[in-house]
Design an enzyme around this catalytic site. Structure first.
Site, PDB file in Angstrom:
ATOM      1  CE1 TYR A 141     -47.790 -63.540  44.824  1.00  0.00           C
ATOM      2  CE2 TYR A 141     -47.805 -64.101  47.038  1.00  0.00           C
ATOM      3  CZ  TYR A 141     -48.242 -63.310  46.146  1.00  0.00           C
ATOM      4  OH  TYR A 141     -49.084 -62.247  46.569  1.00  0.00           O
ATOM      5  CG  ASP A 220     -63.965 -60.502  41.274  1.00  0.00           C
ATOM      6  OD1 ASP A 220     -64.090 -61.827  41.882  1.00  0.00           O
ATOM      7  OD2 ASP A 220     -64.357 -60.071  40.168  1.00  0.00           O
TER       8      ASP A 220
END
Ligand code: NAD
Length: 352
Positions: A141, A220
């Site tokens: 980010y 995940d």
């Protein structure tokens, strides 16, 4: 005297912050603790007042304070502004970067009396009690980004320094030491180099915390496990983008968005705010749930001022009021006592 900077911001921020301040003042008065509260404008409210979402005076006031209590920022009136001037980016990212709040802490706890309000099965949720720690000022980010044309392409660079990784992992180990001494570090070390460095440093640090049981999980799998069997987690620590996604996922394990508190820390200095936004759809109508903000005030007492007993008093009062059946609209089901923002504040004060 310890100083708290109070930033109500926009929309329901103007309604929920006064309730949290009432609760804080009541608890501090009983503990005979003298604190100074100072209000500052932020977000759209500050744009209207002085033309900037994060005025210098506000940033300076927050720097000088021991803790910041923030409501929420943003609203349709300011959506047309360029990203660098919008309340959400200029004020929120400005405060995080400006005060170097690199660790975001979100407790996720299923309060038994709210079990029926969740979309997930009661037996999966009953007993959920974890803390998710997200790195907040590094990673993709904040990395270099760019575009090129013909053919069109874009990139976002993900970088982590040893120092950035180490300090957030230390926060994870320290938090685990205060709880059940189980730390799950979430990464994607099968694919990403930043994750491999992350895991290496986590294993090095584990030697300094022999009492903490450290496990690693791919992101995940962590997403799947959070829904399949959330009770296996106690403290999770992860990088910025994985944390962004996992904290929103985990928010559903605690009932409503109106219940989720958060702390953004740099050492003991911290900014405390609810996880939700300014909710313009219900602003000004005495409908907002103030509990996430009141629970954020409890986190402030715990993390910035080491007042564990007082933090627990607030958390127990919230639980008691919910057990008594008080609900704001977002939590209500048939047969509940539906109350407004102010009345919920009154109920918490009475329960204290
Ligand atoms: P939101 O969280 O403000 O609202 C989403 C939904 O949840 C709405 O229906 C709202 O009524 C409800 N809700 C949220 N908080 C509630 C509460 N305490 N009690 C009862 N109901 C509640 O998200 P949004 O609608 O996507 O965004 C609204 C504005 O807030 C936008 O300008 C957005 O950019 C901003 N925002 C700010 C922050 C922040 O200040 N940290 C975070 C997210 C969004």
């Amino acid at each position: 005297m310890p100083k708290i900077a109070v930033l109500p911001g926009d929309g329901i921020g103007q309604e929920i912050i006064p309730q949290a301040v009432r609760v804080l003042k009541a608890v501090l008065a009983e503990a005979d603790a003298d604190f100074e509260f100072q209000d500052y404008p932020v977000g759209g409210a500050a744009i209207e007042l002085v033309g900037k979402a994060l005025p210098e005076e506000t940033l300076q006031g927050c720097r000088e304070a021991d803790a910041v209590l923030l409501g929420a920022v943003g609203g349709h009136q300011w959506d047309h502004l360029p990203a660098s001037e919008r309340p959400e980016t200029a004020a929120l990212l400005g405060l995080r970067k400006g005060l170097n709040f690199y660790a975001n802490i979100r407790p996720v706890r299923m309060i038994p009396s709210l079990l029926a309000t969740s979309t997930l099965k009661e037996d999966v949720l009953d007993g959920v009690d974890m803390v998710v720690i997200r790195e907040l000022t590094g990673g993709v980010y904040f990395g270099e980004k760019g575009r090129s044309e013909n053919p069109r392409s874009a990139y976002d660079k993900m970088t982590y320094s040893e120092e950035e990784i180490r300090r957030i992992l230390v926060q994870g180990f320290e938090t685990a030491m205060l709880r059940s001494k189980k730390l799950c570090s979430v990464d994607k070390a099968n694919v990403l180099e930043t994750s491999r460095l992350w895991r290496e440093i986590a294993n090095e640090l584990a030697k300094e915390y022999p009492d903490v049981e450290l496990t690693h999980m791919y992101v995940d799998n962590a997403a799947m496990q959070l829904v399949r069997n959330p009770k296996q987690f106690d403290v999770i620590v992860t990088e910025n983008m994985f944390g962004d996604i996992l904290t929103d996922l985990a928010s559903m394990l605690g009932g409503s968005i109106g219940m989720l508190s958060s702390a953004s820390l740099s050492g003991t200095q911290g900014m405390y705010e609810p996880a939700h936004g300014s909710a313009p759809d219900i602003a000004g109508k005495n409908l907002a749930n103030p509990l996430a903000t009141i629970l954020s005030a409890a986190l402030m007492l715990r993390y910035s001022f080491g007042m564990e007993a007082e933090a627990l008093r607030i958390e127990k009062a919230v639980e008691k009021v919910l057990e008594q059946g008080y609900r704001t609209g977002d939590l209500a089901q048939a047969g509940d006592k539906v109350v407004g923002t102010i009345e919920m504040g009154d109920a918490i004060l009475a329960a204290l």
